[in-house]
Write an enzyme that holds these catalytic residues in place. Structure first.
Site, mmCIF file in Angstrom:
data_model
loop_
_atom_site.group_PDB
_atom_site.id
_atom_site.type_symbol
_atom_site.label_atom_id
_atom_site.label_comp_id
_atom_site.label_asym_id
_atom_site.label_seq_id
_atom_site.Cartn_x
_atom_site.Cartn_y
_atom_site.Cartn_z
ATOM 1 N N HIS A 70 0.835 -1.211 0.000
ATOM 2 C CA HIS A 70 0.000 0.000 0.000
ATOM 3 C C HIS A 70 0.864 1.253 0.000
ATOM 4 C CE1 HIS A 70 -4.107 -1.585 0.606
ATOM 5 N NE2 HIS A 70 -3.413 -2.653 0.907
ATOM 6 N N VAL A 123 -2.426 2.154 6.685
ATOM 7 C CA VAL A 123 -3.459 1.780 5.722
ATOM 8 C C VAL A 123 -4.812 2.169 6.303
ATOM 9 C CG1 VAL A 123 -4.548 -0.114 4.449
ATOM 10 C CG2 VAL A 123 -2.071 -0.118 4.817
ATOM 11 N N ALA A 125 -9.035 2.929 4.763
ATOM 12 C CA ALA A 125 -9.970 3.015 3.639
ATOM 13 C C ALA A 125 -10.250 4.499 3.400
ATOM 14 C CB ALA A 125 -11.247 2.236 3.937
ATOM 15 N N ALA A 126 -9.413 5.126 2.601
ATOM 16 C CA ALA A 126 -9.403 6.589 2.442
ATOM 17 C C ALA A 126 -10.734 7.134 1.962
ATOM 18 C CB ALA A 126 -8.283 7.003 1.482
#
Length: 176
Positions: A70, A123, A125-126
């Site tokens: 990522h 990381v 979940a943008a």
């Protein structure tokens, strides 16, 4: 890409399946390759279950490897334009592509601290977030015990995968 139904998914040959689903888990087409052999899938949830079971079955080093695939949020890859198409869309929808220099610098500092502490990038979940929430969450998770943070980060990978599969199969009601 136009959304497809599960029959279309089940009829894909290996190459097509890996092309379409190879980035459900960021830069991990090997997972899609392994999941292809589990066909036929009964529905989106079944397909998703196979992706997530693969991740869960990996040893910790493999799970950390998935996380290392990522990009940093609002990081170098965004500035250079080398993000995957999916990450580009997700970071744009979170407002991370239009940060000012100070905000970018602060996120870069937090990302570097996080990476130094855990050995993999932060990381999140943008697309379910915004710049202020990204900063808050990054600062909050920076001080967690490593085992807890690994579980949290893998949960975020699964949220991202869930959203990407929903995009591909047109199941936009499926948000968690």
């Amino acid at each position: 890409m136009q959304a497809m139904d599960i029959e279309k998914v089940n009829s894909m040959d290996f190459g097509e399946f890996v092309d379409v689903f190879g980035n459900v888990i960021e830069r991990c087409p090997l997972i899609a390759a392994a999941v292809w052999s589990q066909r036929p899938f009964s529905n989106l949830e079944d397909l998703e279950k196979h992706f997530f079971a693969f991740i869960d079955a990996l040893p910790q080093s493999g799970q950390e490897g998935i996380l290392r695939c990522h990009p940093d949020l609002a990081g170098r890859e965004l500035q250079r334009g080398t993000l995957t198409a999916e990450s580009q869309r997700e970071q744009r929808s979170a407002g991370l592509t239009s940060l000012g220099a100070d905000e970018r610098l602060r996120l870069a500092e937090l990302n570097a601290q996080y990476r130094a502490r855990f050995g993999f990038p932060f990381v999140l979940a943008a697309r379910l977030s915004d710049p202020a929430a990204v900063r808050r969450e990054l600062a909050r998770r920076l001080h967690r015990p490593p085992a807890q943070e690994l579980r949290t980060a893998l949960g975020e990978v699964k949220k991202i995968g869930h959203l990407r599969l929903a995009d591909l199969l047109g199941a936009h009601s499926a948000r968690r």
